[in-house]
Enzyme design. Structure first.
Site, short mmCIF file in Angstrom:
data_model
loop_
_atom_site.label_atom_id
_atom_site.label_comp_id
_atom_site.label_asym_id
_atom_site.label_seq_id
_atom_site.Cartn_x
_atom_site.Cartn_y
_atom_site.Cartn_z
N ALA A 15 0.86 -1.17 0.00
CA ALA A 15 0.00 0.00 0.00
C ALA A 15 0.91 1.23 0.00
O ALA A 15 2.13 1.10 -0.14
CB ALA A 15 -0.93 -0.02 1.21
N ASN A 37 3.28 -8.72 -2.25
CA ASN A 37 2.02 -8.24 -1.72
C ASN A 37 0.99 -9.36 -1.80
O ASN A 37 1.10 -10.26 -2.65
CB ASN A 37 1.54 -7.02 -2.51
CG ASN A 37 0.39 -6.28 -1.84
OD1 ASN A 37 0.60 -5.54 -0.89
ND2 ASN A 37 -0.83 -6.50 -2.32
N VAL A 78 1.97 -3.83 6.81
CA VAL A 78 0.55 -4.16 6.65
C VAL A 78 -0.21 -3.64 7.87
O VAL A 78 0.38 -3.15 8.84
CB VAL A 78 0.33 -5.68 6.48
CG1 VAL A 78 1.08 -6.20 5.26
CG2 VAL A 78 0.74 -6.44 7.73
N ASN A 106 2.28 0.50 12.98
CA ASN A 106 1.98 1.08 14.29
C ASN A 106 1.43 0.01 15.22
O ASN A 106 0.27 0.04 15.62
CB ASN A 106 0.97 2.22 14.15
CG ASN A 106 1.64 3.56 13.92
OD1 ASN A 106 2.80 3.75 14.25
ND2 ASN A 106 0.91 4.47 13.33
N SER A 132 8.11 7.08 11.57
CA SER A 132 7.30 8.30 11.58
C SER A 132 7.65 9.19 10.40
O SER A 132 8.80 9.26 9.97
CB SER A 132 7.52 9.08 12.88
OG SER A 132 6.75 10.27 12.87
N GLY A 133 6.63 9.88 9.92
CA GLY A 133 6.83 10.81 8.82
C GLY A 133 5.76 10.68 7.76
O GLY A 133 5.74 11.45 6.80
N LYS A 187 7.70 4.96 19.60
CA LYS A 187 6.88 5.51 18.52
C LYS A 187 5.48 5.85 19.03
O LYS A 187 4.89 6.88 18.64
CB LYS A 187 6.78 4.50 17.37
CG LYS A 187 5.81 4.89 16.24
CD LYS A 187 6.13 6.26 15.64
CE LYS A 187 5.46 6.49 14.30
NZ LYS A 187 3.99 6.38 14.31
N HIS A 190 5.79 9.06 20.86
CA HIS A 190 5.92 10.11 19.83
C HIS A 190 4.55 10.55 19.37
O HIS A 190 4.25 11.75 19.28
CB HIS A 190 6.74 9.58 18.65
CG HIS A 190 6.63 10.39 17.39
ND1 HIS A 190 5.51 10.34 16.56
CD2 HIS A 190 7.46 11.29 16.82
CE1 HIS A 190 5.67 11.17 15.55
NE2 HIS A 190 6.85 11.75 15.68
N ASN A 191 3.68 9.59 19.06
CA ASN A 191 2.34 9.93 18.59
C ASN A 191 1.51 10.60 19.68
O ASN A 191 0.70 11.49 19.40
CB ASN A 191 1.63 8.67 18.09
CG ASN A 191 2.16 8.20 16.74
OD1 ASN A 191 3.27 8.56 16.35
ND2 ASN A 191 1.39 7.41 16.04
N GLU A 194 2.52 14.05 19.77
CA GLU A 194 1.92 14.67 18.57
C GLU A 194 0.48 15.10 18.85
O GLU A 194 0.06 16.20 18.46
CB GLU A 194 1.97 13.65 17.44
CG GLU A 194 1.35 14.07 16.13
CD GLU A 194 1.33 12.92 15.14
OE1 GLU A 194 0.26 12.65 14.55
OE2 GLU A 194 2.39 12.27 14.96
N TYR A 195 -0.29 14.25 19.53
CA TYR A 195 -1.66 14.61 19.90
C TYR A 195 -1.66 15.90 20.73
O TYR A 195 -2.46 16.82 20.48
CB TYR A 195 -2.29 13.50 20.75
CG TYR A 195 -2.97 12.39 19.99
CD1 TYR A 195 -4.31 12.11 20.21
CD2 TYR A 195 -2.28 11.60 19.08
CE1 TYR A 195 -4.94 11.06 19.54
CE2 TYR A 195 -2.88 10.56 18.41
CZ TYR A 195 -4.22 10.29 18.65
OH TYR A 195 -4.83 9.26 17.98
N HIS A 456 -6.87 2.43 54.56
CA HIS A 456 -5.77 2.25 53.61
C HIS A 456 -4.42 2.70 54.17
O HIS A 456 -3.41 2.60 53.47
CB HIS A 456 -6.08 2.99 52.31
CG HIS A 456 -7.22 2.40 51.55
ND1 HIS A 456 -7.17 1.14 51.02
CD2 HIS A 456 -8.44 2.89 51.23
CE1 HIS A 456 -8.31 0.87 50.40
NE2 HIS A 456 -9.10 1.92 50.52
#
Length: 482
Positions: A15, A37, A78, A106, A132-133, A187, A190-191, A194-195, A456
């Site tokens: 893909a 593939n 995939v 991912n 990433s990228g 990774k 990293h994401n 990014e959020y 507790h």
């Protein structure tokens, strides 16, 4: 007769991401790339479209394996989940001990830990590599975060270095993160960062527009100016481009015709879930995930539109000063987001026995990835100066930066509250900052509450030991243990 092996690296899954990564690999000197593939037609289409790549095509896994030199090395591109597991099993059936399977998707890091263990039992190396990228990075140079054995990295390291993005100093944006699932964990974080970064930028836009009264094109100019200074980053750059865009159908600003419901693919949620399990606060990232969730419930917001808002309006005395306050608040909140992200990486490294160098991680994020930014060099410097830094925000450079920004930061959070403009990223980041500053937190009261309703126990400030108060009795204190 079977042809002799020709390719030193193979790609499974063609893909857009897989095809672009295969083209990137093929364009680098020393690489010959085998491709396969599930649909042979897609393989043929790629080979025909790019004869310059000199691909070695295969229509079966056996043919694919036969085309690879030893140790056979293949990158799977995939869909994460069961599709990845299926391809791994297909490759394992035709590979031999010492061969290397790389998952470049991912994947959830716990899946990578499981897969690495399973493949190791079969004598195969398994590398979980965060890439990433996006599509452009895959083609022109991504940031790569591989985790796996030292032996596997000896083979895949030079290949990854050949295709990775290059920072301004020429260093390839790839490093051996650590063992088993460490690459995919990094990774994932990293994401998560990014959020948070995207949410903070969006809050800045919202405040500049709704409180500052700027139009999208004007805000685009503001972001372009910010991108020349300490906020210089890929996300700031593309934000300006998005805000400049005019919708061709209506002539309105593009941002005004986009439905305000943000999607997500799960890595932000995984980051928050992992941090909760590890007991590490990442409130900025969590609020960014929750903000996307709220945006995706229009029925709630439609009902909530009837709720009361501020009784008075906010009048700015100096719009330029407000713009500068927002810039400072954005910078300080970004520092907190990165600080929290590195906290959870370091906590996970201790939990899972990964030897992760945070300075090296910061360096490989300087180019190729979505969160690439100028100040990542400063983060690398901070961890290089103190590998045991307890919190990035406390490093001298970042402590000075947040200290200079804090008055602006507080004004922006206050103004947002008074104007009724939601700013969960700014607010939670400032609360975290003040929590770090506090010499004493109300957690003492929480411990008292927990002891009252659930026995507790608690500790005291004036000596060692664990204690319980007999709340339902004479309220005497009993020492439970030393």
């Amino acid at each position: 007769m079977t042809s002799p092996p020709e390719a030193n690296i193979g790609v499974v899954g063609l893909a857009v991401m897989g095809a672009n990564l295969a083209r990137n690999l093929a364009s680098r000197e020393g690489n010959r790339v085998a491709v396969v593939n599930r649909s042979p037609e897609r393989t043929r289409t790629l080979v025909d479209a790019h004869p310059e790549a000199n691909f070695v095509p295969a229509e079966s896994m056996a043919e694919f394996a036969a085309s690879l030199t030893r140790p056979r090395t293949a990158i799977i591109m995939v869909q994460a989940g069961s599709a990845t597991d299926a391809v791994i099993q297909e490759l394992a059936a035709v590979f031999e001990p010492g061969d290397i399977i790389i998952d470049g998707g991912n994947a959830q890091f716990t899946d990578t830990i499981r897969r690495e263990h399973e493949m190791r039992q079969r004598g195969l190396h398994f590398v979980g590599a965060g890439i990433s990228g996006g599509e452009e990075g895959a083609l022109n140079g991504p940031s790569i975060m591989p985790g796996g054995s030292d032996e596997a990295y000896a083979t895949v390291g030079p290949i990854f270095e050949s295709i990775a993005a290059r920072a301004d100093d020429g260093e390839p944006c790839v490093t051996h993160v650590g063992s088993d699932g460490s690459g995919h964990f990094v990774k994932m974080v990293h994401n998560g960062i990014e959020y948070a970064d995207m949410q903070l930028i969006a809050e800045s836009y919202d405040l500049l527009r709704r409180v500052g009264g700027l139009e999208p094109a004007e805000i685009a100019d503001v972001f372009a100016e910010w991108n020349t200074g300490e906020l210089d980053s890929y996300l700031i750059e593309i934000t300006g481009e998005v805000l400049k865009q005019i919708d061709t159908r209506t002539g309105r600003p593009f941002v005004d015709v986009v439905l305000d419901q943000a999607g997500q693919k799960g890595t932000g949620t995984w980051t928050v879930q992992s941090a909760l399990t590890l007991g590490t606060p990442i409130s900025g990232i969590a609020e960014a995930v929750f903000a996307r969730g709220l945006s995706s419930h229009p029925e709630q917001r439609l009902s909530g539109a009837r709720l009361a808002g501020p009784s008075t309006s906010v009048e700015l005395e100096d719009r330029d000063a407000f713009v500068e306050d927002v810039r400072q608040a954005l910078y300080a909140s970004k520092i907190v987001a990165y600080s929290q992200g590195f906290d959870v990486i370091r906590t996970a490294a201790r939990q899972y026995g990964w030897r992760i160098d945070p300075s090296a991680i910061a360096k490989i994020w300087r180019a190729g990835c979505i969160i690439q930014a100028r100040f990542l060099g400063r983060i690398a410097d901070a961890y290089r100066a103190d590998a045991d830094l307890v919190a990035l925000v406390t490093a001298p450079f970042f402590a000075d930066a947040t200290g200079r920004a804090q008055d602006s930061w507080r004004r922006v959070v206050s103004t947002a509250a008074l104007a009724g403009v939601p700013a969960p990223g700014f607010g939670s980041s400032l609360a975290y900052y003040d929590g770090l500053r506090a010499t004493r937190l109300p957690a003492a009261l929480i411990q008292g509450q927990r002891d009252y309703f659930g026995a507790h126990t608690y500790r005291r400030v004036d000596g060692p030991g664990v204690f319980h108060t007999e709340w339902s009795g004479d309220r005497s204190e009993t020492q439970i243990s030393e």
